[in-house]
Motif scaffolding. Structure first.
Motif, PDB file in Angstrom:
ATOM      1  N   ARG A  58     -46.914  27.502 -20.005  1.00 58.01           N
ATOM      2  CA  ARG A  58     -47.301  26.457 -19.084  1.00 58.01           C
ATOM      3  C   ARG A  58     -46.612  27.068 -17.731  1.00 58.01           C
ATOM      4  N   ILE A  59     -47.557  26.983 -16.643  1.00 61.87           N
ATOM      5  CA  ILE A  59     -47.209  27.433 -15.480  1.00 61.87           C
ATOM      6  C   ILE A  59     -47.693  26.409 -14.310  1.00 61.87           C
ATOM      7  N   VAL A  60     -46.781  26.453 -13.325  1.00 66.34           N
ATOM      8  CA  VAL A  60     -47.247  25.414 -12.090  1.00 66.34           C
ATOM      9  C   VAL A  60     -46.995  26.580 -10.939  1.00 66.34           C
ATOM     10  N   TYR A  61     -48.031  26.682 -10.072  1.00 67.42           N
ATOM     11  CA  TYR A  61     -48.273  27.530  -8.906  1.00 67.42           C
ATOM     12  C   TYR A  61     -48.074  26.628  -7.792  1.00 67.42           C
ATOM     13  N   VAL A  62     -47.428  27.129  -6.824  1.00 66.85           N
ATOM     14  CA  VAL A  62     -47.126  26.371  -5.268  1.00 66.85           C
ATOM     15  C   VAL A  62     -47.627  27.572  -4.441  1.00 66.85           C
ATOM     16  N   ASP A  63     -48.195  26.879  -3.471  1.00 70.27           N
ATOM     17  CA  ASP A  63     -48.506  27.860  -1.979  1.00 70.27           C
ATOM     18  C   ASP A  63     -48.864  26.638  -1.024  1.00 70.27           C
ATOM     19  N   ASN A  64     -48.505  27.117   0.055  1.00 68.57           N
ATOM     20  CA  ASN A  64     -48.816  26.465   1.276  1.00 68.57           C
ATOM     21  C   ASN A  64     -50.233  26.695   2.096  1.00 68.57           C
ATOM     22  N   ASP A  65     -51.064  27.585   1.606  1.00 66.69           N
ATOM     23  CA  ASP A  65     -52.466  27.840   2.256  1.00 66.69           C
ATOM     24  C   ASP A  65     -53.403  27.189   1.343  1.00 66.69           C
ATOM     25  N   PRO A  66     -54.228  26.007   2.056  1.00 67.30           N
ATOM     26  CA  PRO A  66     -55.244  25.205   1.210  1.00 67.30           C
ATOM     27  C   PRO A  66     -56.154  26.235   0.658  1.00 67.30           C
ATOM     28  N   LEU A  67     -56.510  27.524   1.246  1.00 69.94           N
ATOM     29  CA  LEU A  67     -57.524  28.301   0.664  1.00 69.94           C
ATOM     30  C   LEU A  67     -57.029  28.843  -0.770  1.00 69.94           C
ATOM     31  N   VAL A  68     -55.668  29.173  -0.720  1.00 72.45           N
ATOM     32  CA  VAL A  68     -55.065  29.433  -2.135  1.00 72.45           C
ATOM     33  C   VAL A  68     -55.316  28.492  -3.230  1.00 72.45           C
TER      34      VAL A  68
ATOM     35  N   THR B 220     -41.733  36.466 -21.334  1.00 74.13           N
ATOM     36  CA  THR B 220     -42.459  35.950 -22.382  1.00 74.13           C
ATOM     37  C   THR B 220     -42.262  36.365 -23.746  1.00 74.13           C
ATOM     38  N   ALA B 221     -42.360  37.904 -23.845  1.00 73.18           N
ATOM     39  CA  ALA B 221     -42.220  38.331 -25.012  1.00 73.18           C
ATOM     40  C   ALA B 221     -40.785  38.615 -25.570  1.00 73.18           C
ATOM     41  N   GLU B 222     -39.794  38.691 -24.477  1.00 76.23           N
ATOM     42  CA  GLU B 222     -38.409  39.374 -25.276  1.00 76.23           C
ATOM     43  C   GLU B 222     -37.515  38.105 -24.879  1.00 76.23           C
ATOM     44  N   ALA B 223     -37.665  37.242 -23.729  1.00 80.58           N
ATOM     45  CA  ALA B 223     -36.797  36.041 -23.400  1.00 80.58           C
ATOM     46  C   ALA B 223     -37.341  34.700 -24.080  1.00 80.58           C
ATOM     47  N   GLY B 224     -38.528  34.744 -24.313  1.00 80.46           N
ATOM     48  CA  GLY B 224     -38.980  33.417 -25.018  1.00 80.46           C
ATOM     49  C   GLY B 224     -39.361  32.280 -24.187  1.00 80.46           C
ATOM     50  N   ILE B 225     -39.366  32.770 -22.727  1.00 78.14           N
ATOM     51  CA  ILE B 225     -39.824  31.709 -21.854  1.00 78.14           C
ATOM     52  C   ILE B 225     -41.141  31.210 -21.859  1.00 78.14           C
ATOM     53  N   ARG B 226     -41.461  29.992 -21.817  1.00 78.03           N
ATOM     54  CA  ARG B 226     -42.941  29.470 -21.837  1.00 78.03           C
ATOM     55  C   ARG B 226     -43.231  28.487 -20.687  1.00 78.03           C
ATOM     56  N   GLN B 227     -42.383  28.556 -19.680  1.00 80.39           N
ATOM     57  CA  GLN B 227     -42.526  27.743 -18.668  1.00 80.39           C
ATOM     58  C   GLN B 227     -42.294  28.410 -17.258  1.00 80.39           C
ATOM     59  N   PHE B 228     -43.013  28.511 -16.485  1.00 76.80           N
ATOM     60  CA  PHE B 228     -43.025  29.321 -15.197  1.00 76.80           C
ATOM     61  C   PHE B 228     -43.267  28.259 -13.852  1.00 76.80           C
ATOM     62  N   LEU B 229     -42.583  28.564 -12.942  1.00 79.03           N
ATOM     63  CA  LEU B 229     -42.809  27.900 -11.746  1.00 79.03           C
ATOM     64  C   LEU B 229     -42.824  29.099 -10.612  1.00 79.03           C
ATOM     65  N   ASP B 230     -44.179  29.343 -10.085  1.00 74.90           N
ATOM     66  CA  ASP B 230     -44.493  30.508  -9.154  1.00 74.90           C
ATOM     67  C   ASP B 230     -44.566  29.902  -7.925  1.00 74.90           C
ATOM     68  N   ILE B 231     -43.456  30.223  -7.067  1.00 71.93           N
ATOM     69  CA  ILE B 231     -43.889  29.514  -5.665  1.00 71.93           C
ATOM     70  C   ILE B 231     -44.335  30.871  -4.758  1.00 71.93           C
ATOM     71  N   GLY B 232     -45.409  30.403  -3.783  1.00 73.29           N
ATOM     72  CA  GLY B 232     -45.638  31.600  -3.014  1.00 73.29           C
ATOM     73  C   GLY B 232     -46.839  32.463  -3.740  1.00 73.29           C
ATOM     74  N   THR B 233     -47.678  31.576  -4.474  1.00 69.73           N
ATOM     75  CA  THR B 233     -48.638  32.170  -5.446  1.00 69.73           C
ATOM     76  C   THR B 233     -49.598  33.307  -4.990  1.00 69.73           C
TER      77      THR B 233
END
Length: 271
Positions: free
Chosen positions: A98-108, A65-78
């Motif tokens: 902006r962030i999209v979280y992905v996990d296969n546990d309904p509790l998560v 975020t601070a050095e590479a200027g990324i503003r989008q994240f896809l976090d799988i296995g949250t």
């Protein structure tokens, strides 16, 4: 009872809930705790490794975020929400992340929807899906609505690839996900390894639902990418804070790396 809670299987251990237990969380069940305790008996430093893996993720997000200027994240296995999740770290630096979280546990996902709130300027979305089926993740309308895949995205595969037992399948999954990302995107990956453990411990851990892979195998996930300094290291050695007292690699037997998808791309802030 919510629809999510009716689908939660409390009789079988789940990696996200086991990890939550090692981090000192309360969102776990007896089966998760029993599995976690069994692993801890074989590898007493597992709680240290879990904490250090979390810190690696946070340092990587700050860099992106601070050095590479990324503003989008896809976090799988949250995993289950704890302090300083991906979107919290990113949005502390850039509110429009902006962030999209992905996990296969309904509790998560149930907890995420309730607890993980985005900044007004940014956006956070949650998808219930499994890393083993990357096409489902990539085709999910909520992902496409939240992230612009024509612009750089940070793909977060932190402590999740070791749950894909077949090595070639794991490599194919990474390749398929990266193929959909724009030049200038990044991969953040960490993976349990036996390289810093004795043979007896490696053999005992082989009975569980994750795979220990060596440095060469971990390197294979990064083929064709540009490694960011310091390259592939134990997670404790990836850009630690000044003066930080670090556990040994034996205490956190996990490799980590951040790598860039080659090619030129000009990131723009999304509205």
């Amino acid at each position: 009872m919510t629809q999510d809670s009716t689908r939660i299987d409390t009789s079988a251990a789940h990696p996200a809930r086991r990890y939550n237990y090692w981090l000192g969380g309360k969102d776990n069940f007896a089966a998760d705790r029993a599995s976690a305790d069994a692993i801890e008996r074989e590898y007493p430093d597992i709680r240290t490794a879990a904490v250090q893996n979390r810190r690696f993720l946070q340092r990587a997000v700050r860099f992106l975020t601070a050095e590479a200027g990324i503003r989008q994240f896809l976090d799988i296995g949250t995993g289950l929400p704890t302090a300083d999740n991906t979107h919290e770290v990113a949005q502390q630096i850039a509110l429009d992340s902006r962030i999209v979280y992905v996990d296969n546990d309904p509790l998560v996902l149930a907890h995420a929807r309730a607890l993980l709130t985005s900044s007004a300027e940014g956006r956070t979305e949650y998808i219930e899906a499994d890393l083993h089926d990357p096409r489902v993740i990539l085709d999910e309308p909520r992902l496409r609505k939240t992230l612009d895949l024509q612009q750089p995205v940070a793909l977060m595969l932190v402590a999740v690839l070791h749950f894909v037992a077949d090595y070639q399948q794991a490599r194919s999954i990474v390749a398929e996900l990266l193929a959909q990302l724009a030049p200038g995107s990044y991969l953040v990956a960490s993976h349990a390894t036996g390289d810093f453990l004795d043979e007896a411990t490696r053999q005992k851990l082989s009975a569980y639902d994750f795979v220990l892979r060596d440095r060469d195998q971990f390197t294979g996930f990064l083929d064709g990418l540009e490694l960011i300094d310091p390259g592939i290291t134990p997670i404790t050695s990836w850009r630690p804070g000044s003066g930080e007292v670090l556990p040994t690699p034996q205490q956190a037997s996990v490799y980590g790396a951040v790598a860039r998808v080659p090619g030129s791309a000009t990131a723009r802030h999304l509205r």
